[in-house]
Design a protein around this motif. Structure first.
Motif, short mmCIF file in Angstrom:
data_model
loop_
_atom_site.label_atom_id
_atom_site.label_comp_id
_atom_site.label_asym_id
_atom_site.label_seq_id
_atom_site.Cartn_x
_atom_site.Cartn_y
_atom_site.Cartn_z
N HIS A 258 -6.27 -4.17 12.08
CA HIS A 258 -5.33 -4.45 11.14
C HIS A 258 -3.79 -4.32 11.62
O HIS A 258 -2.94 -5.14 11.83
N HIS B 148 0.65 -1.30 -0.04
CA HIS B 148 0.02 -0.08 0.01
C HIS B 148 0.79 1.36 -0.16
O HIS B 148 0.31 2.20 -0.36
N ASP C 50 -7.02 -2.15 4.72
CA ASP C 50 -7.01 -3.78 5.10
C ASP C 50 -7.79 -4.12 6.23
O ASP C 50 -7.93 -5.20 6.77
ZN LIG Z 1 -2.06 -4.51 5.23
#
Ligand SMILES: [Zn+2]
Length: 299
Positions: free
Chosen positions: A170, A101, A189
């Motif tokens: 997360h 990301h 996420d």
């Molecule tokens: Zn992640």
């Protein structure tokens, strides 16, 4: 010719430890495509390599991206954004620390404002070791320069983007972003649609916190919002609620097995999560989901 049989257990251990590294080294980055889907006017989902979601928000003032995928997929990501808008990239928002990301910050971040929770800036700005590997700190241009602790509203392209920190799910520093006018919710996420989620316990994640965050989101955003997670397909609110409910059921199954005295290894052996085998096909397998939950479940 040596026909001595190989030790299957030893080979399995080898695969378990080294497969992710081999997979990473041999990944054919150039072959990764970007699939573009419109979620609302000006808001597109760019699905990189059939795995990681990037959101592109385009308008009069320029382009804003939510997440940046990998460093190696910046060329095709730029091409996909270029097909949507000829305006300059103004902002990159990082939902959390992970390299799938934030890696793209390295190729996209020059002259661009990068927004995140403040803990993401600390993480990316610090040298880390992963096993034998030393991962250098990101250069300044690739680190977030606009950070916040709890929430931040950004007015851009005629919309309000409400960013909110949801900790201990997360990771410790995840944020979600809601486009007020577009009615699009970007969860990073905190959503692995159709799959078991990765809970990064070593970076402040917690499986129960994850489920609590989901509960809060379901209660606090419109029932007709369009929902995009970091991985997996786009969801409706009903689908999000059903996914959460399924996770709760798997937690109950693992909890009950622990109460009956089974170890995590015995649970894997018995395949107690076999009815949910489809959810273990991406990244977190049935076995890894058992390993994630087991230490947190009281007897
Ligand atoms: Zn992640």
């Amino acid at each position: 010719m040596n026909l001595k049989p190989m030790n299957p257990t030893k080979n399995l251990v080898f695969l378990f430890i080294f497969l992710p590294l081999i997979a990473n080294a041999q990944r054919d980055w150039a072959a990764m495509t970007v699939e573009t889907t419109e979620l609302a006017p000006g808001i597109h989902r760019l699905f990189v390599g059939g795995s990681v979601s990037v959101i592109a928000f385009t308008g009069e003032e320029g382009v804003l991206l939510i997440d940046a995928a990998y460093e190696q997929t910046v060329p095709q990501l730029k091409a996909a954004v270029g097909a949507l808008s000829d305006k300059p990239l103004r902002y990159v928002v990082n939902t959390h620390i992970h390299g799938d990301h934030t890696g793209g910050n390295l190729g996209l971040g020059e002259g661009v404002d990068i927004i995140s929770h403040h803990s993401v800036k600390d993480y990316l700005g610090t040298e880390r070791t992963q096993g034998e590997r030393v991962i250098p700190a990101f250069p300044v241009h690739a680190r977030p320069n606009i950070t916040f602790s709890h929430e931040l509203d950004l007015e851009f392209n005629g919309q309000t983007l409400q960013m909110l920190h949801l900790p201990e799910g997360h990771t410790k520093g995840d944020i979600i972003i809601y486009f007020q006018e577009g009615n699009v919710l970007v969860m990073g996420d905190l959503l692995f649609a159709d799959n078991f989620p990765f809970v990064d316990v070593s970076n402040g994640g917690h499986p129960f916190g994850y489920l609590e965050n989901l509960e809060w989101i379901i209660a606090n955003y419109p029932a007709d919002a369009v929902i995009s997670g970091g991985h997996g397909p786009v969801y409706t609110m009903d689908e999000l609620a059903a996914w959460r409910q399924t996770l709760v059921e798997t937690v109950e199954v693992v909890h009950e097995a622990k109460r009956q005295g089974l170890s995590a290894e015995e649970m894997k052996e018995a395949r107690i999560l076999e009815p949910w085998a489809d959810m273990g096909r991406f990244f977190i397998t049935e076995d890894r989901w058992i390993d994630t939950l087991y230490p947190f479940l009281p007897l």
